[in-house]
Write a protein that holds these residues in place. Structure first.
Motif, short mmCIF file in Angstrom:
data_model
loop_
_atom_site.label_atom_id
_atom_site.label_comp_id
_atom_site.label_asym_id
_atom_site.label_seq_id
_atom_site.Cartn_x
_atom_site.Cartn_y
_atom_site.Cartn_z
N PHE A 47 27.38 100.52 -10.50
CA PHE A 47 28.64 100.59 -11.25
C PHE A 47 28.83 101.95 -11.89
O PHE A 47 29.95 102.48 -11.92
N SER A 48 27.75 102.54 -12.39
CA SER A 48 27.85 103.86 -13.00
C SER A 48 28.24 104.91 -11.96
O SER A 48 29.05 105.80 -12.23
N LEU A 49 27.65 104.79 -10.76
CA LEU A 49 27.99 105.72 -9.69
C LEU A 49 29.47 105.59 -9.31
O LEU A 49 30.18 106.59 -9.18
N ILE A 50 29.93 104.36 -9.16
CA ILE A 50 31.33 104.12 -8.81
C ILE A 50 32.27 104.63 -9.91
O ILE A 50 33.33 105.20 -9.64
N SER A 51 31.86 104.43 -11.16
CA SER A 51 32.68 104.89 -12.29
C SER A 51 32.84 106.40 -12.27
O SER A 51 33.94 106.93 -12.46
N SER A 52 31.74 107.10 -12.06
CA SER A 52 31.82 108.57 -12.05
C SER A 52 32.63 109.08 -10.86
O SER A 52 33.40 110.04 -10.99
N ILE A 53 32.49 108.41 -9.70
CA ILE A 53 33.26 108.82 -8.52
C ILE A 53 34.75 108.54 -8.73
O ILE A 53 35.61 109.37 -8.39
N SER A 54 35.06 107.37 -9.29
CA SER A 54 36.45 107.01 -9.53
C SER A 54 37.10 107.94 -10.56
O SER A 54 38.27 108.32 -10.43
N ILE A 244 31.73 111.17 -18.10
CA ILE A 244 31.16 112.40 -17.56
C ILE A 244 31.96 112.86 -16.34
O ILE A 244 32.28 114.05 -16.19
N GLY A 245 32.30 111.90 -15.45
CA GLY A 245 33.09 112.25 -14.26
C GLY A 245 34.45 112.80 -14.62
O GLY A 245 34.92 113.79 -14.04
N TRP A 246 35.10 112.15 -15.59
CA TRP A 246 36.44 112.61 -16.01
C TRP A 246 36.34 113.99 -16.66
O TRP A 246 37.19 114.86 -16.43
N THR A 247 35.32 114.21 -17.48
CA THR A 247 35.16 115.49 -18.17
C THR A 247 34.92 116.62 -17.19
O THR A 247 35.53 117.71 -17.29
N LEU A 248 34.05 116.40 -16.23
CA LEU A 248 33.75 117.45 -15.26
C LEU A 248 34.97 117.82 -14.42
O LEU A 248 35.16 118.98 -14.05
N ARG A 249 35.82 116.83 -14.14
CA ARG A 249 36.99 117.12 -13.30
C ARG A 249 38.13 117.74 -14.10
O ARG A 249 38.75 118.72 -13.67
N ASN A 250 38.41 117.18 -15.28
CA ASN A 250 39.60 117.59 -16.02
C ASN A 250 39.35 118.66 -17.07
O ASN A 250 40.23 119.47 -17.36
N VAL A 251 38.18 118.67 -17.67
CA VAL A 251 37.88 119.65 -18.73
C VAL A 251 37.16 120.86 -18.15
O VAL A 251 37.52 122.00 -18.44
N ALA A 252 36.14 120.57 -17.32
CA ALA A 252 35.38 121.70 -16.77
C ALA A 252 36.10 122.35 -15.61
O ALA A 252 35.70 123.40 -15.13
N GLY A 253 37.17 121.71 -15.12
CA GLY A 253 37.98 122.33 -14.08
C GLY A 253 37.40 122.21 -12.69
O GLY A 253 37.71 123.02 -11.82
N LEU A 254 36.57 121.15 -12.44
CA LEU A 254 36.00 120.96 -11.11
C LEU A 254 36.94 120.09 -10.29
O LEU A 254 36.69 118.93 -10.00
N ASP A 255 38.07 120.65 -9.93
CA ASP A 255 39.08 119.88 -9.18
C ASP A 255 38.67 119.60 -7.77
O ASP A 255 38.96 118.55 -7.22
N GLU A 256 38.05 120.50 -7.15
CA GLU A 256 37.67 120.32 -5.75
C GLU A 256 36.20 120.65 -5.57
O GLU A 256 35.70 121.54 -6.21
#
Length: 256
Positions: A47-54, A244-256
């Protein structure tokens, strides 16, 4: 021993006073620990893996590929780890018993004195303690087990460590599939990954509740408390992974 007679005669465990009810016995099982531990870890890990991926807005394909790869790899790792742990525990217990048996056979007096003091510290009368020790003295194997402070035959509980490893692996796969199943079951109905993630949350919660109920049944615990603890554990882990997943994508700018 005389105190136990009225308990057996009355058969209700309260000595005829009717003041208390006999506690429920927990389910006994050789592999309870492996099932509960592996099941809980599997659900939370998947579930944690799926949460971070989602949270990172990856596709359902990514969830399935990474989810199943992680499930198998972690299951093998945990199963082998349980096998090694059980095997080592068995070897250590056998070695300890070998040493204790040598002490009993070659230092009988010192071992008897040790047990005598131990029983007295537990509140046994000196004369009764001496009687018990003198009886044990007739049976070296039982005396060795008593000296180690465990029940006779306890060293046989993990007779086949490979079973522990196999049970851990199977339990990990069965429970760990629950969060991933939503992404498979909902394929004919929707392409929306958010809906599939919600489905994964629901299935994960159901699996955690089921595990909590099983844990309470095995250990004779309160059902509501056990289910609440397992759900809380899963919710915290899933929320942390999603954050963590949301932060890395939206705050840290890891869009792709």
């Amino acid at each position: 021993m005389a105190d136990s007679v009225p308990l057996l005669i009355n058969g209700n465990g309260d000595g005829g006073n009717g003041k208390s009810e006999r506690p429920k016995e927990p389910w006994r099982g050789e592999f309870v620990k492996s099932i509960v531990y592996a099941g809980l870890d599997a659900i939370i890990t998947s579930f944690s893996l799926i949460s971070s991926i989602s949270a990172g807005r990856l596709s359902s394909v990514d969830v399935l590929v990474l989810g199943f790869a992680n499930l198998v790899a972690d299951g093998i790792s945990m199963g082998f780890g349980d096998f090694m742990s059980s095997s080592t525990e068995k070897d250590v217990a056998a070695k300890e018993r070998c040493v204790t048996k040598w002490d009993v056979e070659n230092q009988r007096g010192a071992q008897q004195e040790h047990l005598l003091h131990r029983y007295q510290e537990l509140g046994m009368d000196a004369a009764d303690a001496a009687t018990v020790v003198s009886v044990f003295n007739k049976y070296p194997d039982i005396l060795a087990d008593e000296k180690m402070g465990r029940e006779v035959g306890a060293e046989e509980q993990s007779e086949k460590p490979w079973k522990n490893g196999l049970i851990t692996f199977v339990a990990f796969q069965v429970f760990g599939c629950a969060p991933i199943l939503a992404f498979i079951v909902l394929i004919p109905f929707t392409d929306n990954d958010q809906i599939k993630f919600i489905g994964a949350c629901v299935l994960s919660a159901l699996a955690l509740a089921l595990l909590g109920i099983a844990k309470a049944k095995f250990a004779g615990q309160n059902y509501a408390a056990s289910v609440g603890i397992t759900l809380f554990n899963g919710a915290v882990a899933g929320a942390a992974a999603y954050g963590i997943g949301w932060t890395l994508r939206n705050v840290a700018g890891l869009d792709e």
